[in-house]
Design a protein around this motif. Sequence first.
Motif, PDB file in Angstrom:
ATOM      1  N   PRO A 148      11.472   8.399  -8.056  1.00  0.00           N
ATOM      2  CA  PRO A 148      10.210   8.872  -7.487  1.00  0.00           C
ATOM      3  C   PRO A 148      10.450  10.183  -6.723  1.00  0.00           C
ATOM      4  O   PRO A 148      11.433  10.311  -5.994  1.00  0.00           O
ATOM      5  N   VAL A 149       9.548  11.144  -6.925  1.00  0.00           N
ATOM      6  CA  VAL A 149       9.678  12.457  -6.278  1.00  0.00           C
ATOM      7  C   VAL A 149       8.373  12.757  -5.537  1.00  0.00           C
ATOM      8  O   VAL A 149       7.300  12.775  -6.149  1.00  0.00           O
ATOM      9  N   CYS A 150       8.477  12.992  -4.228  1.00  0.00           N
ATOM     10  CA  CYS A 150       7.300  13.325  -3.414  1.00  0.00           C
ATOM     11  C   CYS A 150       7.444  14.738  -2.874  1.00  0.00           C
ATOM     12  O   CYS A 150       8.408  15.031  -2.149  1.00  0.00           O
ATOM     13  N   GLU A 151       6.504  15.599  -3.230  1.00  0.00           N
ATOM     14  CA  GLU A 151       6.499  16.983  -2.751  1.00  0.00           C
ATOM     15  C   GLU A 151       7.852  17.668  -2.952  1.00  0.00           C
ATOM     16  O   GLU A 151       8.383  18.331  -2.061  1.00  0.00           O
ATOM     17  N   GLY A 152       8.433  17.474  -4.142  1.00  0.00           N
ATOM     18  CA  GLY A 152       9.684  18.143  -4.477  1.00  0.00           C
ATOM     19  C   GLY A 152      10.938  17.505  -3.927  1.00  0.00           C
ATOM     20  O   GLY A 152      12.026  18.061  -4.074  1.00  0.00           O
ATOM     21  N   ALA A 153      10.820  16.324  -3.310  1.00  0.00           N
ATOM     22  CA  ALA A 153      11.984  15.639  -2.745  1.00  0.00           C
ATOM     23  C   ALA A 153      12.163  14.270  -3.395  1.00  0.00           C
ATOM     24  O   ALA A 153      11.228  13.449  -3.398  1.00  0.00           O
ATOM     25  N   VAL A 154      13.354  14.008  -3.946  1.00  0.00           N
ATOM     26  CA  VAL A 154      13.644  12.705  -4.537  1.00  0.00           C
ATOM     27  C   VAL A 154      13.714  11.652  -3.428  1.00  0.00           C
ATOM     28  O   VAL A 154      14.359  11.861  -2.392  1.00  0.00           O
ATOM     29  N   GLN A 155      13.045  10.544  -3.647  1.00  0.00           N
ATOM     30  CA  GLN A 155      13.084   9.429  -2.694  1.00  0.00           C
ATOM     31  C   GLN A 155      14.269   8.528  -3.060  1.00  0.00           C
ATOM     32  O   GLN A 155      14.142   7.575  -3.802  1.00  0.00           O
ATOM     33  N   HIS A 156      15.438   8.876  -2.533  1.00  0.00           N
ATOM     34  CA  HIS A 156      16.668   8.208  -2.962  1.00  0.00           C
ATOM     35  C   HIS A 156      16.684   6.718  -2.640  1.00  0.00           C
ATOM     36  O   HIS A 156      17.246   5.929  -3.392  1.00  0.00           O
ATOM     37  N   ILE A 157      16.069   6.333  -1.541  1.00  0.00           N
ATOM     38  CA  ILE A 157      16.080   4.924  -1.168  1.00  0.00           C
ATOM     39  C   ILE A 157      15.331   4.054  -2.183  1.00  0.00           C
ATOM     40  O   ILE A 157      15.597   2.865  -2.328  1.00  0.00           O
ATOM     41  N   ALA A 158      14.406   4.668  -2.913  1.00  0.00           N
ATOM     42  CA  ALA A 158      13.623   3.933  -3.908  1.00  0.00           C
ATOM     43  C   ALA A 158      14.116   4.162  -5.333  1.00  0.00           C
ATOM     44  O   ALA A 158      13.663   3.497  -6.263  1.00  0.00           O
ATOM     45  N   SER A 159      15.021   5.101  -5.513  1.00  0.00           N
ATOM     46  CA  SER A 159      15.486   5.464  -6.863  1.00  0.00           C
ATOM     47  C   SER A 159      16.485   4.445  -7.396  1.00  0.00           C
ATOM     48  O   SER A 159      17.125   3.707  -6.645  1.00  0.00           O
ATOM     49  N   LYS A 160      16.617   4.427  -8.716  1.00  0.00           N
ATOM     50  CA  LYS A 160      17.525   3.477  -9.359  1.00  0.00           C
ATOM     51  C   LYS A 160      18.339   4.196 -10.434  1.00  0.00           C
ATOM     52  O   LYS A 160      17.814   5.049 -11.147  1.00  0.00           O
ATOM     53  N   ARG A 161      19.595   3.820 -10.539  1.00  0.00           N
ATOM     54  CA  ARG A 161      20.471   4.322 -11.597  1.00  0.00           C
ATOM     55  C   ARG A 161      21.097   3.126 -12.305  1.00  0.00           C
ATOM     56  O   ARG A 161      21.567   2.184 -11.660  1.00  0.00           O
ATOM     57  N   PHE A 162      21.085   3.172 -13.633  1.00  0.00           N
ATOM     58  CA  PHE A 162      21.704   2.128 -14.437  1.00  0.00           C
ATOM     59  C   PHE A 162      22.737   2.783 -15.361  1.00  0.00           C
ATOM     60  O   PHE A 162      22.429   3.773 -16.032  1.00  0.00           O
ATOM     61  N   ASP A 163      23.935   2.231 -15.384  1.00  0.00           N
ATOM     62  CA  ASP A 163      24.991   2.805 -16.218  1.00  0.00           C
ATOM     63  C   ASP A 163      24.901   2.297 -17.658  1.00  0.00           C
ATOM     64  O   ASP A 163      25.869   1.780 -18.235  1.00  0.00           O
ATOM     65  N   ILE A 164      23.722   2.440 -18.224  1.00  0.00           N
ATOM     66  CA  ILE A 164      23.521   2.196 -19.651  1.00  0.00           C
ATOM     67  C   ILE A 164      22.681   3.362 -20.184  1.00  0.00           C
ATOM     68  O   ILE A 164      21.981   4.026 -19.436  1.00  0.00           O
ATOM     69  N   GLY A 165      22.794   3.606 -21.454  1.00  0.00           N
ATOM     70  CA  GLY A 165      22.037   4.720 -22.040  1.00  0.00           C
ATOM     71  C   GLY A 165      22.161   4.724 -23.540  1.00  0.00           C
ATOM     72  O   GLY A 165      22.438   3.693 -24.178  1.00  0.00           O
ATOM     73  N   GLY A 166      21.977   5.899 -24.113  1.00  0.00           N
ATOM     74  CA  GLY A 166      21.984   6.026 -25.564  1.00  0.00           C
ATOM     75  C   GLY A 166      23.269   5.558 -26.212  1.00  0.00           C
ATOM     76  O   GLY A 166      23.255   4.991 -27.314  1.00  0.00           O
ATOM     77  N   THR A 167      24.406   5.777 -25.550  1.00  0.00           N
ATOM     78  CA  THR A 167      25.679   5.355 -26.132  1.00  0.00           C
ATOM     79  C   THR A 167      25.759   3.834 -26.252  1.00  0.00           C
ATOM     80  O   THR A 167      26.335   3.307 -27.214  1.00  0.00           O
ATOM     81  N   ASP A 168      25.174   3.123 -25.286  1.00  0.00           N
ATOM     82  CA  ASP A 168      25.171   1.663 -25.344  1.00  0.00           C
ATOM     83  C   ASP A 168      24.230   1.158 -26.439  1.00  0.00           C
ATOM     84  O   ASP A 168      24.501   0.142 -27.087  1.00  0.00           O
ATOM     85  N   LEU A 169      23.134   1.869 -26.658  1.00  0.00           N
ATOM     86  CA  LEU A 169      22.222   1.516 -27.748  1.00  0.00           C
ATOM     87  C   LEU A 169      22.894   1.755 -29.098  1.00  0.00           C
ATOM     88  O   LEU A 169      22.688   0.994 -30.051  1.00  0.00           O
ATOM     89  N   THR A 170      23.702   2.814 -29.182  1.00  0.00           N
ATOM     90  CA  THR A 170      24.452   3.074 -30.416  1.00  0.00           C
ATOM     91  C   THR A 170      25.431   1.944 -30.685  1.00  0.00           C
ATOM     92  O   THR A 170      25.547   1.454 -31.820  1.00  0.00           O
ATOM     93  N   ASN A 171      26.145   1.506 -29.649  1.00  0.00           N
ATOM     94  CA  ASN A 171      27.096   0.397 -29.814  1.00  0.00           C
ATOM     95  C   ASN A 171      26.382  -0.890 -30.226  1.00  0.00           C
ATOM     96  O   ASN A 171      26.905  -1.668 -31.039  1.00  0.00           O
ATOM     97  N   LEU A 172      25.187  -1.108 -29.667  1.00  0.00           N
ATOM     98  CA  LEU A 172      24.383  -2.270 -30.063  1.00  0.00           C
ATOM     99  C   LEU A 172      24.010  -2.178 -31.543  1.00  0.00           C
ATOM    100  O   LEU A 172      24.087  -3.172 -32.284  1.00  0.00           O
ATOM    101  N   PHE A 173      23.622  -0.981 -31.974  1.00  0.00           N
ATOM    102  CA  PHE A 173      23.256  -0.760 -33.378  1.00  0.00           C
ATOM    103  C   PHE A 173      24.441  -1.057 -34.292  1.00  0.00           C
ATOM    104  O   PHE A 173      24.295  -1.679 -35.350  1.00  0.00           O
ATOM    105  N   VAL A 174      25.642  -0.630 -33.867  1.00  0.00           N
ATOM    106  CA  VAL A 174      26.855  -0.914 -34.647  1.00  0.00           C
ATOM    107  C   VAL A 174      27.032  -2.419 -34.813  1.00  0.00           C
ATOM    108  O   VAL A 174      27.266  -2.927 -35.931  1.00  0.00           O
ATOM    109  N   GLN A 175      26.922  -3.149 -33.710  1.00  0.00           N
ATOM    110  CA  GLN A 175      27.092  -4.607 -33.753  1.00  0.00           C
ATOM    111  C   GLN A 175      26.093  -5.256 -34.702  1.00  0.00           C
ATOM    112  O   GLN A 175      26.445  -6.132 -35.512  1.00  0.00           O
ATOM    113  N   GLU A 176      24.825  -4.836 -34.592  1.00  0.00           N
ATOM    114  CA  GLU A 176      23.781  -5.442 -35.414  1.00  0.00           C
ATOM    115  C   GLU A 176      23.964  -5.099 -36.896  1.00  0.00           C
ATOM    116  O   GLU A 176      23.765  -5.948 -37.766  1.00  0.00           O
TER     117      GLU A 176
END
Length: 360
Positions: A148-176
Motif C-alpha cells: 500500500p502506498v499513501c501520498e508517495g510513501a510505502v506503508q511498510h507496516i502493512a506491506s507483505k513480501r512472499f518469497d515465491i514468484g514466477g520461478t516457483d510457478l515454472t517448477n510447479l509446471f515442470v512437476q505437473e
Amino acid sequence: MEAVVVDAGSKLLKAGIALPDQAPALVMPSKMKLEVEDNQLGDGAVVEEVVQPVVRGFVKDWDAMEDLLSYVLYSNIGWEMGDEGQILFTEPLFTPKALREQLAQLMFEKFNVSGFYDSEQAVLSLYAVGRISGCTVDIGHGKIDIAPVCEGAVQHIASKRFDIGGTDLTNLFVQELKKSNPSVNIDISDVERLKEQYACCAEDQLAFEAIGSSCRPERHTLPDGQVITIEKERYTIGEALFQPHILGLEDYGIVHQLVTSVSNVAPEYHRQLLENTMLCGGTVSMTGFEDRFQREANLSASAICPSLVKPPEYMPENLARYSAWLGGAILAKVVFPQNQHVTKGDYDETGPSIVHKKCF
C-alpha cells in the motif's frame, strides 16, 4: 547527459535513458556467464558457469553485479570511462539498508557516477499510471510484493513480501508436466517458454475444478523433437496464485492478501488504496489473470471492492512488465534537475549512509 534508469530483477534487467513514455531500451537476462578453471579436468581447462547476481529481488553476488552493470552501462548505454552520468535504481520492497548502501558505494567508488538515486518499485509503478496513492501487487520472477502506498510513501507496516514468484510457478509446471508426460525429458528453459505460451487462469475455482474433464489437449513439439501434451497443467499455474496450497503453502490467495494488507492501514485510506490497485510483473500478463483477479476481488469480504487501475493510452504496451522502470524514468526527470539526488560531494562527505537521508 540524460540520467539512466536501471531495474534489476531476478530474471530480467531493464535499463535505458530516462524516457518516461517509452519502454526501456535494453531488456536482458539478469545473469552472467563466467569462465572458471576446472581442477578435475586439469591442463588449465575452463568451463562456463552461469551466475545470477540477483536472487528473489536482492543482489547476492556483488562481483557479478558489477560485471553485469559494466556491460550494460559502457557497452550498451554508451557511457565512457571518466564521463559517467547520473543513475536511478528501482528498489524492491524491504530492501535491507546494507544493500542500499552497498549499491551506492558501488556506483560512486567503482563507476564514479555524478549522481545517484534509488526509489521503491511500488511507488514507481504507481507513478507510471499517474498515481501517488494506491496498492501494488507485484508478482516477479522470485517474489511477490504487496505494498500500500499513501501520498508517495510505502506503508511498510502493512506491506507483505512472499518469497515465491514466477520461478516457483515454472517448477510447479515442470512437476505437473512430468506427471502427465513421464517418458519425456523436459529442460527447464523449455518449460519457461511453454509457461509463457500456454499458462492461463480459469474464471474461478469451480471452473478450474471442472477443467479436468473438459480441457482440450495441446500437443507441442520441443526443440529436440519430443512431443509433449499439455492439458489441465496450463491452468494449474495461475490457480496456484489463488489457491497457494497447490504450491504446498498454507496461506490465503493473492486477493485475500491484498485486502488484509490494506486493512492494516488507517481506515480513511482504504478506499483510495483498494480502488487504485495495480498489478505489476511479468506473471500478471498471463492469459485470464487480470479477469480472475477482478472476479475474486468482486467476491471478497471487503466493504470496498478492489478495482484495477487501467494504464494511460499513451504509455507503452506491456506496462505491467516495465512499470517500475517507467516510473523511475518519470522520477528521474524530477530528482536530478531539482538536485534532490545524492551527489558525489554528498557521498564523499557522509559516505554510503547518505542514501537513507536523500532517497526515500
